[in-house]
Design a protein around this motif. Structure first.
Motif, PDB file in Angstrom:
ATOM      1  N   GLY A  14       0.827  -1.207   0.000  1.00  0.00           N
ATOM      2  CA  GLY A  14       0.000   0.000   0.000  1.00  0.00           C
ATOM      3  C   GLY A  14       0.860   1.257   0.000  1.00  0.00           C
ATOM      4  N   ASP A  84      -3.230  -3.726  -6.094  1.00  0.00           N
ATOM      5  CA  ASP A  84      -2.587  -4.019  -4.804  1.00  0.00           C
ATOM      6  C   ASP A  84      -3.500  -4.960  -4.019  1.00  0.00           C
ATOM      7  OD1 ASP A  84      -1.963  -3.866  -2.061  1.00  0.00           O
ATOM      8  OD2 ASP A  84      -2.274  -1.703  -1.920  1.00  0.00           O
ATOM      9  N   ARG A 127       1.679  -0.340  12.600  1.00  0.00           N
ATOM     10  CA  ARG A 127       0.927   0.371  11.550  1.00  0.00           C
ATOM     11  C   ARG A 127      -0.303   1.089  12.124  1.00  0.00           C
ATOM     12  NH1 ARG A 127      -0.735  -2.715   6.383  1.00  0.00           N
ATOM     13  NH2 ARG A 127      -1.492  -4.245   7.890  1.00  0.00           N
ATOM     14  N   ARG A 161      -5.708  -1.431  12.433  1.00  0.00           N
ATOM     15  CA  ARG A 161      -6.653  -2.295  11.729  1.00  0.00           C
ATOM     16  C   ARG A 161      -7.035  -3.497  12.600  1.00  0.00           C
ATOM     17  NH1 ARG A 161      -4.129  -3.247   5.799  1.00  0.00           N
ATOM     18  NH2 ARG A 161      -4.757  -5.363   6.318  1.00  0.00           N
TER      19      ARG A 161
HETATM   20 MG    MG Z   1      -2.108  -2.784   2.154  1.00  0.00          MG
END
Ligand code: MG
Ligand code: AP5
Length: 217
Positions: A14, A84, A127, A161
């Protein structure tokens, strides 16, 4: 150009796709981001996808292929695209080939991002993504936002996430090895694969990717 990005979860697909899409002036199409947008809009597709994503498994091919096809048929993708996270198994790769054949177009390259498992685990653990658009990606140490918890690009709230928990990451890595890695051989047979190391600073990896793609033009 028409490019497929492949690599383990957390390799930086990404991150690189955003930069490459801008440089190459083609849309970045991420099936993961499309699913997350559906989840935040609470669509039927989002509800279905969430149960698979939270477990670290692939969303069924039928809905995934239909969603990817619909996105690739948008006018902005006419001149090229950077995929992606799709295709993610051999049947999706076959479906993509069929679609491209119908349109009389071809892929130019499959860019394979290589990173060792301990590194991708570290990248995923830190992340943070934006609630408004999960293509806006940060890392608490490697690429921190200017203001903690706030997206530099759009001011949205940053969060971790749901599928970035340790146990789900383990399943995602396993799914990558068993279901996604075989597409590398599938595309190697078509002479499309260029492999680069995803290690080192983000800009260096982008430079390496652009260099590798030049030879594929
Ligand atoms: Mg990704
Ligand atoms: P998806 O969203 O595609 O997740 P993934 O493939 O697991 O990949 P990630 O997004 O986790 O990693 P990335 O490689 O994009 O890394 P990033 O740039 O964020 O898919 C999620 C789920 O959706 C799947 O599990 C599945 O359920 C479903 N799904 C999606 N597509 C599907 C399909 N086709 N079929 C079926 N199901 C599908 O970078 C990671 C972190 O590292 C970031 O914090 C970043 O800042 C940092 N970082 C990046 N580059 C560097 C660097 N060079 N140095 C240091 N840190 C870096």
């Amino acid at each position: 150009m028409r490019i497929v990005l492949v690599g383990p979860p957390g390799a930086g697909k990404g991150t690189q796709a955003t930069r490459l899409a801008e440089k190459l002036r083609i849309p970045h199409i991420s099936t993961g981001d499309l699913f997350r947008a559906n989840i935040s809009r609470q669509t039927e597709l989002g509800k279905l996808a969430k149960s698979y994503m939270d477990a670290g498994n692939l969303v069924p091919d039928e809905v995934t292929i239909a969603m990817a096809k619909d996105r690739m048929e948008q006018p902005d993708a006419e001149g090229g695209f950077l995929l992606d996270g799709f295709p993610r198994n051999v049947s999706q790769a076959e479906a993509l080939d069929e679609l491209l054949q119908t349109e009389g177009i071809k892929l130019d390259a499959v860019l394979d991002l290589e990173a060792p498992e301990d590194e991708v685990v570290k990248r995923i653990a830190g992340r943070r993504v934006c609630r408004k658009d999960s293509a806006h990606v940060f890392h608490v140490t490697y690429s921190p936002p200017k203001q903690e918890g706030v997206c530099d690009t759009c001011g949205g709230e940053l969060y971790q996430r749901d599928d970035d928990s340790e146990s789900t990451v383990r399943t995602r890595l396993e799914v990558y090895h068993t279901q996604t890695e075989p597409i590398i051989d599938y595309y190697r047979a078509q002479g499309l694969v260029v492999t680069i190391s995803a290690m080192g600073p983000v800009d260096e990896v982008t430079g390496r990717a652009l260099e590798a793609l030049k030879s594929a033009e």
